[in-house]
Design a protein around this motif. Structure first.
Motif, PDB file in Angstrom:
ATOM      1  N   TYR A   1       4.647  41.806  21.023  1.00  0.00           N
ATOM      2  CA  TYR A   1       4.930  42.069  19.607  1.00  0.00           C
ATOM      3  C   TYR A   1       4.558  40.841  18.763  1.00  0.00           C
ATOM      4  CZ  TYR A   1       7.487  43.446  15.416  1.00  0.00           C
ATOM      5  OH  TYR A   1       7.824  43.775  14.127  1.00  0.00           O
ATOM      6  N   ASP A   2       4.021  41.095  17.563  1.00  0.00           N
ATOM      7  CA  ASP A   2       3.592  40.022  16.664  1.00  0.00           C
ATOM      8  C   ASP A   2       4.791  39.547  15.848  1.00  0.00           C
ATOM      9  OD1 ASP A   2       2.229  38.238  15.147  1.00  0.00           O
ATOM     10  OD2 ASP A   2       0.979  39.695  14.080  1.00  0.00           O
ATOM     11  N   TYR A   3       5.515  38.567  16.382  1.00  0.00           N
ATOM     12  CA  TYR A   3       6.717  38.083  15.715  1.00  0.00           C
ATOM     13  C   TYR A   3       6.390  37.236  14.486  1.00  0.00           C
ATOM     14  CZ  TYR A   3       9.118  39.531  19.973  1.00  0.00           C
ATOM     15  OH  TYR A   3       9.608  40.271  21.018  1.00  0.00           O
ATOM     16  N   GLU A   4       5.275  36.507  14.530  1.00  0.00           N
ATOM     17  CA  GLU A   4       4.980  35.576  13.454  1.00  0.00           C
ATOM     18  C   GLU A   4       4.720  36.276  12.129  1.00  0.00           C
ATOM     19  OE1 GLU A   4       5.463  32.492  13.962  1.00  0.00           O
ATOM     20  OE2 GLU A   4       5.838  32.831  16.083  1.00  0.00           O
TER      21      GLU A   4
ATOM     22  N   TRP B   1      11.771  38.059  11.737  1.00  0.00           N
ATOM     23  CA  TRP B   1      11.896  37.137  12.866  1.00  0.00           C
ATOM     24  C   TRP B   1      12.183  35.717  12.367  1.00  0.00           C
ATOM     25  CZ3 TRP B   1      13.146  35.592  17.348  1.00  0.00           C
ATOM     26  CH2 TRP B   1      12.647  34.400  17.865  1.00  0.00           C
ATOM     27  N   ALA B   2      11.483  35.260  11.338  1.00  0.00           N
ATOM     28  CA  ALA B   2      11.730  33.919  10.820  1.00  0.00           C
ATOM     29  C   ALA B   2      13.157  33.805  10.294  1.00  0.00           C
ATOM     30  CB  ALA B   2      10.721  33.594   9.714  1.00  0.00           C
ATOM     31  N   ASP B   3      13.628  34.860   9.637  1.00  0.00           N
ATOM     32  CA  ASP B   3      14.998  34.866   9.137  1.00  0.00           C
ATOM     33  C   ASP B   3      16.004  34.863  10.288  1.00  0.00           C
ATOM     34  OD1 ASP B   3      17.066  34.952   7.354  1.00  0.00           O
ATOM     35  OD2 ASP B   3      16.988  37.125   7.081  1.00  0.00           O
ATOM     36  N   TYR B   4      15.722  35.660  11.319  1.00  0.00           N
ATOM     37  CA  TYR B   4      16.601  35.746  12.495  1.00  0.00           C
ATOM     38  C   TYR B   4      16.649  34.398  13.226  1.00  0.00           C
ATOM     39  CZ  TYR B   4      18.253  37.397  17.082  1.00  0.00           C
ATOM     40  OH  TYR B   4      18.934  37.554  18.249  1.00  0.00           O
ATOM     41  N   TRP B   5      15.490  33.779  13.441  1.00  0.00           N
ATOM     42  CA  TRP B   5      15.414  32.535  14.206  1.00  0.00           C
ATOM     43  C   TRP B   5      16.082  31.395  13.445  1.00  0.00           C
ATOM     44  CZ3 TRP B   5      15.226  30.745  18.776  1.00  0.00           C
ATOM     45  CH2 TRP B   5      14.790  29.446  19.042  1.00  0.00           C
TER      46      TRP B   5
ATOM     47  N   TYR C   1       7.280  30.668  -1.403  1.00  0.00           N
ATOM     48  CA  TYR C   1       6.112  31.538  -1.234  1.00  0.00           C
ATOM     49  C   TYR C   1       5.367  31.233   0.061  1.00  0.00           C
ATOM     50  CZ  TYR C   1       1.788  34.008  -2.456  1.00  0.00           C
ATOM     51  OH  TYR C   1       0.702  34.858  -2.456  1.00  0.00           O
ATOM     52  N   GLN C   2       5.425  29.964   0.511  1.00  0.00           N
ATOM     53  CA  GLN C   2       4.643  29.544   1.673  1.00  0.00           C
ATOM     54  C   GLN C   2       5.463  29.460   2.954  1.00  0.00           C
ATOM     55  OE1 GLN C   2       3.043  25.809   0.341  1.00  0.00           O
ATOM     56  NE2 GLN C   2       1.586  26.759  -1.077  1.00  0.00           N
ATOM     57  N   ALA C   3       6.769  29.218   2.861  1.00  0.00           N
ATOM     58  CA  ALA C   3       7.603  29.071   4.060  1.00  0.00           C
ATOM     59  C   ALA C   3       7.732  30.409   4.780  1.00  0.00           C
ATOM     60  CB  ALA C   3       8.987  28.548   3.683  1.00  0.00           C
ATOM     61  N   PRO C   4       7.553  30.454   6.096  1.00  0.00           N
ATOM     62  CA  PRO C   4       7.592  31.739   6.821  1.00  0.00           C
ATOM     63  C   PRO C   4       8.905  32.503   6.660  1.00  0.00           C
ATOM     64  CG  PRO C   4       6.695  30.000   8.215  1.00  0.00           C
ATOM     65  CD  PRO C   4       7.225  29.333   6.990  1.00  0.00           C
TER      66      PRO C   4
END
Length: 341
Positions: free
Chosen positions: A19-22, A27-31, A297-300
């Protein structure tokens, strides 16, 4: 029959690994909300484990995720086994030593659990307090002096919560020199806690009182409180009777809350530009906040939501400018070059 039962899980694990997590903003919010020490966060096994947990929660609930195991935990077992074997060969059993090592390991694990619980309890207490004072600040019937004080306390509480979370996850720089501090800030600058700490400091130091700035603060506090209550009080009668449905709604609508926060954050940027034409203007605050919007805007962890908001604005504004004000194309292009730089 055993292989037939394992085949579906094997396929699910393969799908979870592929799965494409990036490119999934969830995913970024979860991590960013996973509370683990910094040295564990760099381990690929730990990251893969939480990716499977994320996949189970948001993509395929049927995936079975096994408990995380560490090689370090199996090493003492092997050592104790070999030592017991050599003791048996020499007719020198050491049951007391084995018992003391077991007690020491259990004491260490209980201390770690207690420390983790204390950190969670601190975060819950601060965020519950932030939620209460933010509601007081927004409520229209509250006296103005009390409302303004609650407004600033909500930002101060969220800033303290975010900075404490950064300290718990990333600690302090390895050395107090410029290269070490740069490396430290590069590791935390794209995290949600760092973004919210700068967000709060931007507004708590300003004399301009914008109640809509509390919307992201309320959403963040609500998510933390609901998550803590569901994990730790799900067997409580009071929780089951009054709080279960709201907490379930919050956890199932985190994307909606993030979208609401991103819309309010972008709207605040334009409100600050409008405030430049009033006596409450603050040029430094406006410039700092637009730099923060650029980071969002830029932060994952926030990019997916903010890029969606700006895409909607572009679809609305661009045809209007092309049709009625083509002379604005050059200034807009210059702003876009700064924005994407």
């Amino acid at each position: 029959m055993g292989e037939e039962r394992e085949d579906p899980q094997k396929l699910k694990r393969i799908a979870a690994a592929a799965y494409d997590y990036e490119n999934d903003p969830r995913w970024a919010d979860y991590w960013s909300n996973v509370l683990i020490p910094a040295h564990m966060a760099s381990s690929s096994d730990v990251v893969d484990h939480f990716k499977r947990k994320f996949y189970q929660r948001y993509i395929d609930p049927g995936l079975v995720v096994e408990a995380m195991s560490f090689s370090s935990s199996s090493q003492p077992t092997r050592q104790s086994a070999s030592s017991s074997a050599s003791a048996a060969a020499n007719d020198q059993p050491r049951p007391r030593s084995s018992g003391s090592s077991t007690r020491n390991s259990s004491t260490t694990s209980s201390n770690q659990t207690s420390l983790h619980w204390d950190r969670q309890m601190i975060q819950f207490s601060v965020n519950a307090w932030v939620f209460i004072v933010a509601v007081l600040a927004i409520f229209p019937l509250i006296p103005k002096s009390l409302s303004q004080r609650a407004y600033r306390l909500a930002f101060m509480g969220t800033a303290c919560s975010s900075l404490y979370s950064l300290y718990s996850l990333y600690g302090t720089p390895t050395a107090w020199n410029l290269p070490a501090i740069q490396v430290y800030f590069q590791s935390i600058i794209a995290t949600k806690d760092f973004i919210y700490s700068i967000y709060c400091l931007t507004f708590v130091t300003s004399h301009l009182c914008l109640k809509s700035a509390l919307i992201p603060i309320l959403c963040r506090a609500l998510e933390h409180v609901a998550k803590f209550l569901r994990r730790n009080f799900n067997r409580s009668t009071l929780y089951s009777k009054y709080l279960e449905d709201p907490c379930v709604w919050v956890e199932s609508n985190t994307t909606t809350l993030s979208i609401l926060s991103s819309h309010s954050e972008v709207g605040l940027g334009f409100l600050l530009i409008i405030s430049l034409f009033s006596w409450q203007r603050n040029i430094i605050q406006t410039f700092m906040y637009w730099q923060l919007l650029k980071l969002m805007y830029q932060a994952p962890v926030t990019a997916g939501y903010h890029q969606s908001v700006w895409a909607k604005i572009g679809r609305t504004v661009t045809p209007f400018v092309q049709r009625n004000a083509p002379f604005l194309n050059s200034p807009i292009s210059a702003i876009q070059r700064w924005w994407f730089r």
